[in-house]
Design a protein around this motif. Structure first.
Motif: not given
Length: 183
Positions: A132-144
């Motif tokens: 879950y944390p890696d998926a959440l950070l992946g979402l943040a990277y895409i938006l960033l």
């Protein structure tokens, strides 16, 4: 005959200040309206882009988190090492010295293991809680990526295409990206 220096104005060429002042304010008001309208359109375009990006990114980052397979690739050796290291940190209480099978493990900074262990403590021990944390950070990277490219190129469309390009990268999503290596 009076000689006027080059670039100087004669008195008959100068217009009264009051007439120019009204004209300047009208131009400033018109430009302010244009900026407001442009800002509103830019906000609407950003909302449309995020309406397209967020569901697609959520699907790609969070799909199949609870199973052992990453879209058919399977649980990699790196992922199992990271999970084992986080479990050992919790079991031994050595939060500053990560170990794997009793040996010091410095392949990753401890922040990755801390966040993984916090997630598994809150959500329970499962593959989904470890990922879950890696998926959440992946979402943040895409938006960033969307925000950064939109700012750097002064175009929200450039941001959209940059985020779509990142989401189309197999290595980012499945090999060493969202699934186990975002930190």
């Amino acid at each position: 005959m009076n000689v006027v220096a080059q670039g100087a104005m004669r008195e008959d060429q100068v217009t009264p200040i009051s007439a120019d002042r009204d004209r300047v304010f009208l131009l400033a008001d018109t430009q302010e309206i244009d900026r407001t309208a442009i800002g509103r359109l830019r906000g609407q375009l950003c909302a449309i882009h995020l309406f397209l990006l967020i569901p697609l990114a959520l699907f790609l980052c969070f799909y199949n988190l609870g199973t052992g397979a990453n879209m058919g690739v399977g649980t990699g050796i790196d992922e199992s090492w990271y999970i084992q290291t986080a479990q050992e940190m919790k079991a031994t209480g050595q939060w500053w010295l990560p170990t794997r099978e009793g040996e010091i493990f410095f392949y990753k900074p401890p922040l990755k293991f801390w966040i993984t262990e916090i997630s598994s403590s809150l959500l329970g021990e499962s593959m989904a809680s470890y990922r879950y944390p890696d998926a959440l950070l992946g979402l943040a990277y895409i938006l960033l990526t969307y925000a950064t490219a939109g700012y750097l190129f002064r175009s929200l469309n450039a941001g959209l295409f940059a985020a779509l390009a990142l989401m189309s990268c197999h290595n980012f999503l499945f090999v060493n990206g969202v699934r186990n290596d975002t930190l």
